[in-house]
Design a protein around this motif. Structure first.
Motif, PDB file in Angstrom:
ATOM      1  N   GLY A   1       0.815  -1.215   0.000  1.00  0.00           N
ATOM      2  CA  GLY A   1       0.000   0.000   0.000  1.00  0.00           C
ATOM      3  C   GLY A   1       0.844   1.258   0.000  1.00  0.00           C
ATOM      4  N   VAL A   2       1.911   1.259   0.792  1.00  0.00           N
ATOM      5  CA  VAL A   2       2.809   2.415   0.829  1.00  0.00           C
ATOM      6  C   VAL A   2       3.506   2.574  -0.520  1.00  0.00           C
ATOM      7  CG1 VAL A   2       4.881   3.391   1.905  1.00  0.00           C
ATOM      8  CG2 VAL A   2       3.099   2.374   3.321  1.00  0.00           C
ATOM      9  N   ALA A   3       3.904   1.458  -1.135  1.00  0.00           N
ATOM     10  CA  ALA A   3       4.544   1.526  -2.455  1.00  0.00           C
ATOM     11  C   ALA A   3       3.589   2.155  -3.476  1.00  0.00           C
ATOM     12  CB  ALA A   3       4.979   0.137  -2.906  1.00  0.00           C
ATOM     13  N   ALA A   4       2.317   1.767  -3.440  1.00  0.00           N
ATOM     14  CA  ALA A   4       1.323   2.357  -4.350  1.00  0.00           C
ATOM     15  C   ALA A   4       1.133   3.845  -4.052  1.00  0.00           C
ATOM     16  CB  ALA A   4      -0.002   1.613  -4.229  1.00  0.00           C
TER      17      ALA A   4
ATOM     18  N   SER B   1       1.984   6.967  -6.577  1.00  0.00           N
ATOM     19  CA  SER B   1       1.013   7.983  -6.986  1.00  0.00           C
ATOM     20  C   SER B   1       1.647   9.379  -7.025  1.00  0.00           C
ATOM     21  CB  SER B   1      -0.212   7.967  -6.062  1.00  0.00           C
ATOM     22  OG  SER B   1       0.089   8.518  -4.797  1.00  0.00           O
ATOM     23  N   PHE B   2       2.665   9.616  -6.235  1.00  0.00           N
ATOM     24  CA  PHE B   2       3.379  10.892  -6.242  1.00  0.00           C
ATOM     25  C   PHE B   2       4.476  10.916  -7.300  1.00  0.00           C
ATOM     26  CE2 PHE B   2       1.574  10.924  -2.008  1.00  0.00           C
ATOM     27  CZ  PHE B   2       1.193  12.239  -1.841  1.00  0.00           C
ATOM     28  N   HIS B   3       5.039   9.742  -7.595  1.00  0.00           N
ATOM     29  CA  HIS B   3       6.179   9.633  -8.514  1.00  0.00           C
ATOM     30  C   HIS B   3       5.931   8.511  -9.522  1.00  0.00           C
ATOM     31  CE1 HIS B   3       8.314  12.290  -5.763  1.00  0.00           C
ATOM     32  NE2 HIS B   3       7.895  11.510  -4.780  1.00  0.00           N
ATOM     33  N   PRO B   4       5.020   8.707 -10.481  1.00  0.00           N
ATOM     34  CA  PRO B   4       4.656   7.635 -11.407  1.00  0.00           C
ATOM     35  C   PRO B   4       5.799   7.159 -12.298  1.00  0.00           C
ATOM     36  CG  PRO B   4       3.568   9.703 -12.011  1.00  0.00           C
ATOM     37  CD  PRO B   4       4.253   9.926 -10.710  1.00  0.00           C
ATOM     38  N   ASP B   5       6.856   7.962 -12.432  1.00  0.00           N
ATOM     39  CA  ASP B   5       7.986   7.581 -13.274  1.00  0.00           C
ATOM     40  C   ASP B   5       9.086   6.837 -12.506  1.00  0.00           C
ATOM     41  OD1 ASP B   5       8.397   9.989 -11.879  1.00  0.00           O
ATOM     42  OD2 ASP B   5       9.994  10.603 -13.260  1.00  0.00           O
TER      43      ASP B   5
ATOM     44  N   ALA C   1       8.174   8.835   2.956  1.00  0.00           N
ATOM     45  CA  ALA C   1       8.550   8.080   1.758  1.00  0.00           C
ATOM     46  C   ALA C   1       8.085   8.768   0.481  1.00  0.00           C
ATOM     47  CB  ALA C   1       7.987   6.662   1.830  1.00  0.00           C
ATOM     48  N   SER C   2       6.995   9.545   0.548  1.00  0.00           N
ATOM     49  CA  SER C   2       6.508  10.236  -0.647  1.00  0.00           C
ATOM     50  C   SER C   2       7.407  11.401  -1.045  1.00  0.00           C
ATOM     51  CB  SER C   2       5.076  10.714  -0.445  1.00  0.00           C
ATOM     52  OG  SER C   2       5.029  11.730   0.535  1.00  0.00           O
ATOM     53  N   ASP C   3       8.260  11.857  -0.119  1.00  0.00           N
ATOM     54  CA  ASP C   3       9.199  12.942  -0.404  1.00  0.00           C
ATOM     55  C   ASP C   3      10.515  12.677   0.339  1.00  0.00           C
ATOM     56  OD1 ASP C   3      10.273  15.330  -1.327  1.00  0.00           O
ATOM     57  OD2 ASP C   3       9.329  16.530   0.249  1.00  0.00           O
ATOM     58  N   PRO C   4      11.278  11.655  -0.099  1.00  0.00           N
ATOM     59  CA  PRO C   4      12.454  11.233   0.654  1.00  0.00           C
ATOM     60  C   PRO C   4      13.681  12.124   0.498  1.00  0.00           C
ATOM     61  CG  PRO C   4      12.270   9.931  -1.315  1.00  0.00           C
ATOM     62  CD  PRO C   4      11.046  10.816  -1.261  1.00  0.00           C
ATOM     63  N   GLY C   5      13.714  12.953  -0.516  1.00  0.00           N
ATOM     64  CA  GLY C   5      14.881  13.802  -0.732  1.00  0.00           C
ATOM     65  C   GLY C   5      15.943  13.138  -1.590  1.00  0.00           C
ATOM     66  N   LEU C   6      16.212  11.861  -1.348  1.00  0.00           N
ATOM     67  CA  LEU C   6      17.240  11.134  -2.089  1.00  0.00           C
ATOM     68  C   LEU C   6      16.799   9.678  -2.211  1.00  0.00           C
ATOM     69  CD1 LEU C   6      20.220  10.872  -3.204  1.00  0.00           C
ATOM     70  CD2 LEU C   6      20.854  10.255  -0.875  1.00  0.00           C
ATOM     71  N   VAL C   7      16.937   9.115  -3.393  1.00  0.00           N
ATOM     72  CA  VAL C   7      16.658   7.696  -3.588  1.00  0.00           C
ATOM     73  C   VAL C   7      17.835   7.058  -4.300  1.00  0.00           C
ATOM     74  CG1 VAL C   7      14.138   7.835  -3.621  1.00  0.00           C
ATOM     75  CG2 VAL C   7      15.396   8.096  -5.743  1.00  0.00           C
ATOM     76  N   TYR C   8      18.050   5.790  -4.021  1.00  0.00           N
ATOM     77  CA  TYR C   8      19.106   5.025  -4.660  1.00  0.00           C
ATOM     78  C   TYR C   8      18.485   4.183  -5.767  1.00  0.00           C
ATOM     79  CZ  TYR C   8      21.683   6.296  -0.482  1.00  0.00           C
ATOM     80  OH  TYR C   8      22.276   6.994   0.523  1.00  0.00           O
ATOM     81  N   GLU C   9      18.962   4.391  -6.978  1.00  0.00           N
ATOM     82  CA  GLU C   9      18.462   3.648  -8.133  1.00  0.00           C
ATOM     83  C   GLU C   9      19.402   2.466  -8.383  1.00  0.00           C
ATOM     84  OE1 GLU C   9      15.973   2.478 -10.575  1.00  0.00           O
ATOM     85  OE2 GLU C   9      15.619   4.610 -10.297  1.00  0.00           O
ATOM     86  N   VAL C  10      18.870   1.268  -8.348  1.00  0.00           N
ATOM     87  CA  VAL C  10      19.654   0.066  -8.577  1.00  0.00           C
ATOM     88  C   VAL C  10      19.108  -0.633  -9.815  1.00  0.00           C
ATOM     89  CG1 VAL C  10      20.450  -2.117  -7.613  1.00  0.00           C
ATOM     90  CG2 VAL C  10      20.074  -0.175  -6.109  1.00  0.00           C
ATOM     91  N   GLU C  11      19.971  -0.838 -10.779  1.00  0.00           N
ATOM     92  CA  GLU C  11      19.600  -1.483 -12.035  1.00  0.00           C
ATOM     93  C   GLU C  11      20.088  -2.925 -12.036  1.00  0.00           C
ATOM     94  OE1 GLU C  11      18.192   0.215 -14.778  1.00  0.00           O
ATOM     95  OE2 GLU C  11      18.050   2.109 -13.694  1.00  0.00           O
ATOM     96  N   THR C  12      19.572  -3.715 -12.949  1.00  0.00           N
ATOM     97  CA  THR C  12      19.996  -5.108 -13.099  1.00  0.00           C
ATOM     98  C   THR C  12      21.509  -5.186 -13.304  1.00  0.00           C
ATOM     99  OG1 THR C  12      17.870  -5.659 -14.073  1.00  0.00           O
ATOM    100  CG2 THR C  12      19.660  -7.226 -14.433  1.00  0.00           C
TER     101      THR C  12
END
Length: 137
Positions: A13-16, A20-24, A92-103
């Protein structure tokens, strides 16, 4: 119900909510936002509650558990004994920084750990060639 049986639908639910704030955002960015904004707590048994209440005045009390912040000075080995904390959807909807991890990041890490490139090719569905092995292995 408690534990992972209830954590899974709450986190979904939190992920959804975050999506909703960051659809991309990718799944790894959403996971990062949730994990880096959690409130780190530890459960306290009810038998210890009165002493803790007298000494620390915990902010949260749920049923037979009270939650107080972890104290790494008292238990330094517990650094890896707990997760990212109690999820906080608002943060979580406005964390300031996120870590993007790719395959690719995971494949490079597994190559560095000495995994067989043929096995990695099979499980990833990509042609994997490991240029370097971990010298410590």
């Amino acid at each position: 119900m408690s534990g992972t049986s209830m954590a899974c639908p709450h986190v979904a639910g939190v992920a959804a909510y975050v999506k909703s704030f960051h659809p991309d955002w990718s799944p790894s960015a959403i996971k990062s936002a949730i994990m880096t904004t959690g409130n780190v707590q530890k459960p306290i048994l009810a038998s210890d509650f009165l002493t803790i209440w007298r000494d620390t005045k915990p902010k949260y009390c749920h049923g037979i558990f009270a939650a107080t912040p972890m104290d790494l000075k008292k238990n330094p080995e517990q650094e890896f004994a707990y997760g990212s904390g109690q999820i906080n959807p608002t943060k979580a909807s406005d964390p300031g920084l996120v870590y993007e991890v790719e395959t690719e990041d995971y494949l490079k890490m597994l190559c560095a750990e000495g995994f067989d490139p043929m096995v990695l090719t099979k499980i990833s569905g990509q042609n994997v060639t490991c240029s370097e092995k971990n010298p410590n292995k």
